[in-house]
Design a protein around this motif. Structure first.
Motif, short mmCIF file in Angstrom:
data_model
loop_
_atom_site.label_atom_id
_atom_site.label_comp_id
_atom_site.label_asym_id
_atom_site.label_seq_id
_atom_site.Cartn_x
_atom_site.Cartn_y
_atom_site.Cartn_z
N UNK A 1 0.84 -1.20 0.00
CA UNK A 1 0.00 0.00 0.00
C UNK A 1 0.87 1.24 0.00
N UNK A 2 0.27 2.33 -0.40
CA UNK A 2 0.96 3.63 -0.39
C UNK A 2 0.04 4.67 0.23
N UNK A 3 0.63 5.52 1.07
CA UNK A 3 -0.12 6.59 1.71
C UNK A 3 0.77 7.81 1.84
N UNK A 4 0.14 8.99 1.99
CA UNK A 4 0.89 10.24 2.11
C UNK A 4 0.45 11.01 3.35
N UNK A 5 1.41 11.75 3.87
CA UNK A 5 1.10 12.77 4.87
C UNK A 5 1.22 14.11 4.19
N UNK B 1 4.44 0.64 1.64
CA UNK B 1 4.54 -0.41 2.66
C UNK B 1 4.30 -1.78 2.05
N UNK B 2 5.03 -2.77 2.56
CA UNK B 2 4.84 -4.17 2.18
C UNK B 2 4.64 -4.97 3.47
N UNK B 3 3.60 -5.79 3.50
CA UNK B 3 3.25 -6.46 4.75
C UNK B 3 2.71 -7.85 4.47
N UNK B 4 3.08 -8.80 5.31
CA UNK B 4 2.50 -10.14 5.31
C UNK B 4 2.03 -10.44 6.73
N UNK B 5 0.98 -11.24 6.84
CA UNK B 5 0.45 -11.52 8.16
C UNK B 5 -0.31 -12.82 8.22
N UNK B 6 -0.53 -13.29 9.43
CA UNK B 6 -1.30 -14.51 9.66
C UNK B 6 -2.13 -14.32 10.92
#
Length: 807
Positions: free
Chosen positions: A546-550, A575-580
């Motif tokens: 995902x991408x976000x800005x301030x 951002x790059x994220x993996x989860x369980x």
């Protein structure tokens, strides 16, 4: 005592009003977020709206911690800042000279400044309504259904200013199911008093009203020994009135809400942490010398009558931990400080369900905040930086309007959300402060008026490819228009001569030397792509980017020379994220895991410098960085009635490039502000029913965080002259350590017993049981001619008793 009587009468009036309609009284159903979704028992399921639609916490591809209202009560949480004890990679601080503010850091993303034109990296939402300012942001948890802490960029659905995450506070809504009422009274040490009440009144089958009220106060945690007056107290009142309309059989529903909070105290508790002594002719020692009549320049001694009356003695005598001063709450200040703030808001949510394929929702909201404070920022009897009573103080006045329209629905295997968002805020930032007074006679006046507008369109599609496998795509386009009208100026204390702080070439108005107007427009895209897999009914995996800005903005403290610059560009996080998310042993064990890697461009950093003899601070785009980390949350029910929990967070940030634009020095080894590398917490809850008597509840929690740094600190260019690279590295580390907050852990506990009849709960509680001494905020100025670091301490041990009645 008078306040106690008034508050008790107010609560009594509310509850007696409720007794006038006993015909509606009946047992209310449990809140949705505490209802079992299976008959197997075990860990209760929680429903969240992390993607602006109701989903199970265990099947939403977002790293989120959720707390029901019952959980908050068990933890004795009454304020948003207390959530950091049990949430990984979450950190709260406060803005300098802004009592009642809350600056939030998640995964290394946050802002330590709370000015009107500087946005935070973590969005705070009240029932889905964005609250733009950290001023007055230390919200109380009153009659709350649920709090959700979303970690990581949330730019697609929640918008800009969520590069670190979002905190969504969801209040209990009115219910037509029956009359409901509650009253709670707490009393504890430091004359702590809390009175809370709620009534829910059905008005037929379609309409219901709900009123919640709280008064909370405590005496001074500390004392200003210089002026012999208390510091660190708090006094607040909160009220919320809401209505819900949902005609039976109708596809329409409406929710209207209004709230008001008033906060006041005797000023911020600020002490002196450390000092780097300057030479005899340094500004630091000249100020100390002239106030003691020993200045090396005789003419300066004539200024002694203008020094604060308490400004006497060597500076190092006031350092915490020196000369036997081991009381972290005993400080020396020259200013009779105070703090006042008011926040208010109103919102309306209208929703119409055409069919399962199309639900239209409109959210209209107004919010505002007003803050007036006078603070001693350096924690010394001398006036290095801060207010000069009665000529100086800080005022922030802001109001905002927002409108969001969203259309959502389900089409076979496709879920969609389409929406538009409009936001506008107007505000003023007016403050007067002094630096090195009376060595420097200038009173710096910050006088800025801002108008910020934001317009966005967004969409998110969730498609189930095969049973249990989904892909999600989201996109958002945002246009920000920001405007600052600055009237910054300096007033000479002795001559009353006024000079402009803004030169004409900075968009100045030649007809008004004290006014300059700045306009900027920023456009950016945010996106989200994710895939998730429900491998079994109890095992869920996801991966996303995902991408976000301030948003970019302006420094309202801008002065001549652009030190720091007037404007700064948006910050961008990819951002790059993996989860369980895994439930085991018939939902008696739950493990939620997440790992992330973020790339940050145009990092916004608060930099501090000196222009002449005046302290200057502001935000600049100083760096690019990467942030890596892990998060783990564990819940275990080993036996009936006992629930154990643990959470762990790791945040490992590193600047790829950081050039301090004030002097073009390399700060790549500097620390990230308010970002402990490790956070860790454990909790234990035990509940046992006692036949024909009631229910016993025991709760304990412990939260620990490793060392952290309040600000990036490195040697200035002048101090590096003639040093070897090794000496520069050692000096940088020594200076960085002046902003270090040592590791600390907080232990809390609560014991409660609820009677079977009547519905009364009696409880005793304690927070910071071990009397841990720790800092929550530092103002680090040891890389400037001021040569000192001030601190704000964490709360001491508090304890008390609580009585809660429900109907």
């Amino acid at each position: 005592m008078k306040r106690f009587v008034r508050t008790s009468l107010a609560l009594g009036t509310m509850l007696m009003t409720g007794y006038a309609v006993p015909v509606f009284a009946q047992a209310a159903p449990p809140p949705a977020d505490e209802a079992e979704h299976t008959d197997r028992g075990g860990i209760q399921e929680i429903v969240v709206v992390a993607r602006k639609t109701e989903e199970s916490l265990q099947t939403v591809p977002v790293a989120v911690s959720a707390y029901s209202g019952a959980m908050l009560e068990k933890q004795s949480i009454v304020n948003i800042t207390q959530l950091q004890t049990t949430t990984p990679n979450l950190n709260f601080s406060s803005a300098v000279a802004q009592p009642g503010s809350a600056t939030v850091f998640i995964r290394g993303q946050g802002s330590s400044d709370g000015l009107i034109a500087i946005d935070q990296a973590v969005g705070i939402y009240l029932d889905g309504v964005y609250s733009a300012r950290s001023t007055g942001g230390a919200f109380d948890m009153v009659d709350v259904q649920r709090v959700e802490v979303l970690r990581g960029p949330q730019g697609t659905l929640f918008g800009r200013n969520t590069t670190g995450g979002a905190v969504n506070i969801i209040a209990n809504q009115p219910s037509t199911d029956g009359f409901d009422a509650m009253a709670r009274f707490d009393y504890g040490n430091y004359d702590t008093f809390l009175a809370r009440g709620m009534i829910n009144v059905p008005m037929g089958d379609a309409l219901a009203a709900r009123v919640a009220y709280q008064h909370r106060e405590h005496g001074s945690y500390g004392r200003n020994l210089s002026l012999d007056r208390g510091l660190g107290d708090a006094n607040s009142d909160f009220v919320r009135v809401s209505f819900k309309l949902e005609p039976p059989g109708s596809r329409f529903k409406a929710f209207l809400s209004a709230d008001f909070t008033k906060f006041s105290n005797l000023g911020e508790l600020v002490g002196l942490k450390s000092v780097t002594l300057g030479g005899p002719t340094s500004p630091q020692q000249l100020l100390v010398g002239l106030c003691n009549g020993t200045a090396p320049v005789p003419a300066l001694n004539a200024l002694q009558p203008f020094c604060p009356a308490v400004a006497r003695g060597p500076l190092q005598d006031y350092v915490y931990g020196q000369n036997g001063n081991d009381n972290i709450y005993a400080v020396y200040q020259n200013t009779p400080a105070y703090g006042k703030s008011r926040t208010h808001g109103a919102s309306g949510v209208l929703e119409y369900e055409f069919s399962d394929a199309a639900v239209l929702k409109s959210t209209t909201a107004w919010r505002g905040v007003y803050m007036n404070s006078l603070s001693d920022n350096d924690g010394t009897p001398y006036l290095f930086t801060g207010g000069l009573a009665p000529f100086a103080g800080n005022v922030i006045d802001q109001d905002q309007f927002s409108q969001e329209i969203q259309l959502s629905g389900t089409l076979d295997r496709l879920q969609y959300i389409l929406g538009g968002f409009y936001f506008v805020e107007n505000g003023t930032d007016r403050s007067r402060s002094a630096s090195l007074f009376p060595l420097s006679p200038g009173i710096g006046v910050v006088d800025g008026t801002v108008r910020n507008q934001s317009l966005a369109g967004f969409s998110q599609l969730i498609y189930e490819i095969v049973d249990g496998v989904r892909i999600t795509g989201g996109l958002r386009y945002t246009e920000d228009k920001r405007r600052l009208v600055s009237r910054n100026r300096d007033i000479n204390y002795f001559t009353n001569v006024v000079t402009s702080s803004i030169p004409d070439f900075l968009d100045g108005d030649v007809s008004d030397p004290f006014r300059a107007t700045f306009n900027r427009t920023y456009n950016y895209w945010s996106y989200l792509v994710s895939a998730d897999w429900q491998a079994t009914p109890d095992v869920f995996f996801y991966a996303k980017t995902s991408r976000s800005q301030r948003s970019g903005g302006f420094n309202t403290r801008a002065v001549a020379g652009g030190n720091p610059p007037v404007s700064f560009a948006p910050e961008e996080v990819t951002d790059y994220e993996v989860g369980a998310k895994v439930d085991l042993f018939d939902r008696h064990v739950r493990i939620n895991l997440a790992a992330f890697n973020s790339d940050v461009k145009n990092v916004q950093r608060n930099l501090i410098g000196v222009a002449g003899t005046r302290l200057i601070s502001g935000v600049a785009n100083a760096a690019s960085a990467r942030i890596r980390g892990l998060e783990a949350e564990l819940t275990v029910i080993p036996v009936d009635g006992l629930t154990l929990g643990a959470n762990f967070g790791l945040t490992d940030p590193k600047y790829k490039r950081f050039i301090n634009i004030l002097d073009n020095t390399d700060w790549s080894d500097a620390a990230f502000p308010y970002t402990p590398k490790y956070t860790f917490g454990v909790t234990g809850d035990y509940e046992r029913d006692i036949v024909n008597a009631g229910t016993l509840r025991l709760r304990a929690d412990y939260g620990w965080r490793s060392k952290q740094y309040a600000a990036p600190m490195q040697l200035p260019a002048a101090a590096r002259v003639g040093l070897t690279p090794e000496q520069i590295a050692a000096g940088n580390q020594a200076l960085q350590d002046t902003s270090k907050i040592s590791s600390y852990g907080i232990l809390n506990a609560r014991i409660a017993f609820e009677l079977a009849e009547p519905d009364l709960e009696f409880a005793v509680y304690a927070t910071n049981i071990t009397k841990e001494k720790y800092f929550t905020r530092l103002l680090s100025l040891e890389n400037t001619p001021f040569g000192l670091t001030s601190y704000t301490p964490g709360d001491p041990r508090t304890y008390g008793v609580s009585v809660t009645w429900r109907y």
